[in-house]
Design a protein around this motif. Sequence first.
Motif, PDB file in Angstrom:
ATOM      1  N   ALA A   1       1.982  -0.541  -8.463  1.00 53.11           N
ATOM      2  CA  ALA A   1       2.528  -0.807  -6.628  1.00 53.11           C
ATOM      3  C   ALA A   1       4.282  -2.155  -7.356  1.00 53.11           C
ATOM      4  O   ALA A   1       3.741  -2.185  -8.138  1.00 53.11           O
ATOM      5  CB  ALA A   1       1.801  -1.829  -6.692  1.00 53.11           C
ATOM      6  N   ILE A   2       5.079  -1.584  -7.025  1.00 56.25           N
ATOM      7  CA  ILE A   2       6.582  -2.302  -7.253  1.00 56.25           C
ATOM      8  C   ILE A   2       7.576  -2.815  -5.920  1.00 56.25           C
ATOM      9  O   ILE A   2       7.074  -1.988  -5.186  1.00 56.25           O
ATOM     10  CB  ILE A   2       7.191  -1.061  -8.356  1.00 56.25           C
ATOM     11  CG1 ILE A   2       6.396  -0.670  -9.416  1.00 56.25           C
ATOM     12  CG2 ILE A   2       8.413  -1.241  -7.850  1.00 56.25           C
ATOM     13  CD1 ILE A   2       7.219   0.741  -9.683  1.00 56.25           C
ATOM     14  N   VAL A   3       8.166  -3.843  -6.482  1.00 52.48           N
ATOM     15  CA  VAL A   3       8.776  -4.099  -4.967  1.00 52.48           C
ATOM     16  C   VAL A   3       9.725  -4.339  -5.353  1.00 52.48           C
ATOM     17  O   VAL A   3      10.054  -5.058  -6.356  1.00 52.48           O
ATOM     18  CB  VAL A   3       7.926  -5.833  -4.364  1.00 52.48           C
ATOM     19  CG1 VAL A   3       8.926  -6.477  -3.300  1.00 52.48           C
ATOM     20  CG2 VAL A   3       6.320  -5.646  -3.596  1.00 52.48           C
TER      21      VAL A   3
ATOM     22  N   ILE B   1       6.515   0.533  -3.131  1.00 52.07           N
ATOM     23  CA  ILE B   1       6.654   2.230  -4.167  1.00 52.07           C
ATOM     24  C   ILE B   1       5.265   1.790  -4.530  1.00 52.07           C
ATOM     25  O   ILE B   1       4.878   1.242  -5.509  1.00 52.07           O
ATOM     26  CB  ILE B   1       7.595   2.176  -5.330  1.00 52.07           C
ATOM     27  CG1 ILE B   1       9.495   2.114  -3.788  1.00 52.07           C
ATOM     28  CG2 ILE B   1       7.949   3.443  -5.318  1.00 52.07           C
ATOM     29  CD1 ILE B   1      10.159   1.846  -4.515  1.00 52.07           C
ATOM     30  N   ILE B   2       4.365   3.146  -4.457  1.00 53.17           N
ATOM     31  CA  ILE B   2       2.803   3.210  -5.210  1.00 53.17           C
ATOM     32  C   ILE B   2       3.515   4.612  -6.442  1.00 53.17           C
ATOM     33  O   ILE B   2       3.646   5.451  -5.332  1.00 53.17           O
ATOM     34  CB  ILE B   2       1.685   3.062  -4.533  1.00 53.17           C
ATOM     35  CG1 ILE B   2       1.819   1.593  -3.923  1.00 53.17           C
ATOM     36  CG2 ILE B   2       1.102   3.280  -4.716  1.00 53.17           C
ATOM     37  CD1 ILE B   2       0.853   1.469  -2.579  1.00 53.17           C
ATOM     38  N   TRP B   3       3.318   4.415  -7.203  1.00 56.72           N
ATOM     39  CA  TRP B   3       3.619   5.743  -8.293  1.00 56.72           C
ATOM     40  C   TRP B   3       2.325   5.627  -8.989  1.00 56.72           C
ATOM     41  O   TRP B   3       1.956   4.990  -9.149  1.00 56.72           O
ATOM     42  CB  TRP B   3       4.462   4.830  -9.232  1.00 56.72           C
ATOM     43  CG  TRP B   3       4.904   6.108 -10.388  1.00 56.72           C
ATOM     44  CD1 TRP B   3       5.034   7.549  -9.945  1.00 56.72           C
ATOM     45  CD2 TRP B   3       4.129   6.060 -11.459  1.00 56.72           C
ATOM     46  NE1 TRP B   3       5.029   8.224 -11.281  1.00 56.72           N
ATOM     47  CE2 TRP B   3       4.335   7.807 -12.179  1.00 56.72           C
ATOM     48  CE3 TRP B   3       3.671   5.669 -12.237  1.00 56.72           C
ATOM     49  CZ2 TRP B   3       4.088   8.241 -13.425  1.00 56.72           C
ATOM     50  CZ3 TRP B   3       2.749   5.901 -13.377  1.00 56.72           C
ATOM     51  CH2 TRP B   3       3.570   7.314 -13.943  1.00 56.72           C
ATOM     52  N   SER B   4       1.445   7.147  -8.421  1.00 57.07           N
ATOM     53  CA  SER B   4       0.380   7.744  -8.921  1.00 57.07           C
ATOM     54  C   SER B   4       0.821   7.946 -10.320  1.00 57.07           C
ATOM     55  O   SER B   4       1.549   8.655 -10.863  1.00 57.07           O
ATOM     56  CB  SER B   4       0.183   8.660  -7.775  1.00 57.07           C
ATOM     57  OG  SER B   4      -1.367   9.105  -9.123  1.00 57.07           O
ATOM     58  N   ALA B   5      -0.168   7.337 -11.541  1.00 58.04           N
ATOM     59  CA  ALA B   5       0.101   8.039 -12.695  1.00 58.04           C
ATOM     60  C   ALA B   5      -0.643   9.412 -13.000  1.00 58.04           C
ATOM     61  O   ALA B   5      -0.508   9.841 -13.912  1.00 58.04           O
ATOM     62  CB  ALA B   5      -1.015   7.308 -14.162  1.00 58.04           C
ATOM     63  N   VAL B   6      -1.934   9.676 -12.583  1.00 55.49           N
ATOM     64  CA  VAL B   6      -2.178  10.604 -11.900  1.00 55.49           C
ATOM     65  C   VAL B   6      -1.503  11.492 -11.349  1.00 55.49           C
ATOM     66  O   VAL B   6      -1.182  13.207 -12.005  1.00 55.49           O
ATOM     67  CB  VAL B   6      -3.240  11.094 -11.953  1.00 55.49           C
ATOM     68  CG1 VAL B   6      -4.149  12.018 -10.990  1.00 55.49           C
ATOM     69  CG2 VAL B   6      -4.599   9.537 -11.663  1.00 55.49           C
TER      70      VAL B   6
ATOM     71  N   LEU C   1       5.486   2.927   0.486  1.00 50.95           N
ATOM     72  CA  LEU C   1       4.674   2.022   1.773  1.00 50.95           C
ATOM     73  C   LEU C   1       4.988   0.556   2.328  1.00 50.95           C
ATOM     74  O   LEU C   1       5.280  -0.258   2.114  1.00 50.95           O
ATOM     75  CB  LEU C   1       2.995   1.140   0.678  1.00 50.95           C
ATOM     76  CG  LEU C   1       2.717   0.313   2.045  1.00 50.95           C
ATOM     77  CD1 LEU C   1       1.828   0.974   2.855  1.00 50.95           C
ATOM     78  CD2 LEU C   1       1.181  -0.109   0.803  1.00 50.95           C
ATOM     79  N   ASP C   2       5.539   1.539   3.829  1.00 51.63           N
ATOM     80  CA  ASP C   2       6.298   0.606   4.701  1.00 51.63           C
ATOM     81  C   ASP C   2       5.369  -0.315   5.455  1.00 51.63           C
ATOM     82  O   ASP C   2       4.871   0.279   6.392  1.00 51.63           O
ATOM     83  CB  ASP C   2       7.445   1.305   5.957  1.00 51.63           C
ATOM     84  CG  ASP C   2       8.138   0.330   6.060  1.00 51.63           C
ATOM     85  OD1 ASP C   2       8.263  -0.605   6.195  1.00 51.63           O
ATOM     86  OD2 ASP C   2       8.804   0.589   6.700  1.00 51.63           O
ATOM     87  N   GLY C   3       5.201  -1.427   5.259  1.00 50.16           N
ATOM     88  CA  GLY C   3       4.247  -1.979   6.542  1.00 50.16           C
ATOM     89  C   GLY C   3       4.856  -2.672   7.309  1.00 50.16           C
ATOM     90  O   GLY C   3       4.456  -4.237   8.031  1.00 50.16           O
ATOM     91  N   HIS C   4       6.636  -2.948   7.311  1.00 47.96           N
ATOM     92  CA  HIS C   4       7.192  -3.779   8.089  1.00 47.96           C
ATOM     93  C   HIS C   4       6.887  -5.401   8.016  1.00 47.96           C
ATOM     94  O   HIS C   4       6.986  -5.470   9.104  1.00 47.96           O
ATOM     95  CB  HIS C   4       6.818  -2.970   9.486  1.00 47.96           C
ATOM     96  CG  HIS C   4       6.970  -1.986  10.251  1.00 47.96           C
ATOM     97  ND1 HIS C   4       8.294  -1.197  10.088  1.00 47.96           N
ATOM     98  CD2 HIS C   4       6.033  -0.574  10.521  1.00 47.96           C
ATOM     99  CE1 HIS C   4       8.072  -0.093  10.111  1.00 47.96           C
ATOM    100  NE2 HIS C   4       6.980   0.287  10.833  1.00 47.96           N
ATOM    101  N   LEU C   5       6.891  -5.319   6.844  1.00 51.61           N
ATOM    102  CA  LEU C   5       6.739  -6.646   6.376  1.00 51.61           C
ATOM    103  C   LEU C   5       7.875  -7.030   5.709  1.00 51.61           C
ATOM    104  O   LEU C   5       8.489  -6.448   4.458  1.00 51.61           O
ATOM    105  CB  LEU C   5       5.529  -6.937   5.695  1.00 51.61           C
ATOM    106  CG  LEU C   5       4.501  -6.904   6.517  1.00 51.61           C
ATOM    107  CD1 LEU C   5       3.278  -7.163   4.968  1.00 51.61           C
ATOM    108  CD2 LEU C   5       4.161  -7.831   7.113  1.00 51.61           C
TER     109      LEU C   5
END
Length: 156
Positions: free
Chosen positions: A11-13, A21-26, A33-37
């Motif tokens: 997970a990167i901000v 941003i969530i990056w999958s190593a798999v 991921l937009d949570g409007h926060l």
Amino acid sequence: MAWDKNSDNLAIVPRSSQSVIIWSAVTRESFKLDGHLKSITWLQWATHAPVLACGTEKGNLLLYDVRKGRKTPVIGIHSREITCGAWSEDGILALGSVDKSVSLSTDAGDTIKQVRCKAPPHAMHFTSRASDGPSSQPRQKTLSVNVGQKSIYLLN
């Protein structure tokens, strides 16, 4: 940034971003991921499940369950910036804030307890320790909190 417990997801901000941003190593793919926060100040993956907790400058929380693809916003868990946090092995989330308090919540975002401090919490960590009784008794969970970079609070 933070890796999940299996090092499958990062997970990167990005600076000045309202998204994670969530990056999958798999799969070697990423998604936003937009949570409007606004102004994410802290994030950490749970140790018991693929759940990401994101704290904000306004004291709000976003929980994201990767398996279910479910976002759970928790508004007003603190009144000011969330600066630190820790997950227990059984899914309890502890958060510290500039509002001089520590909150304990379930992995669904329900508040269990709030504790006032003399200064803002700086860092925290869960651990288990043996109880004073016979060895057959369960181990107690203890939360260590660095308060104001001068004191350590121990919460059972």
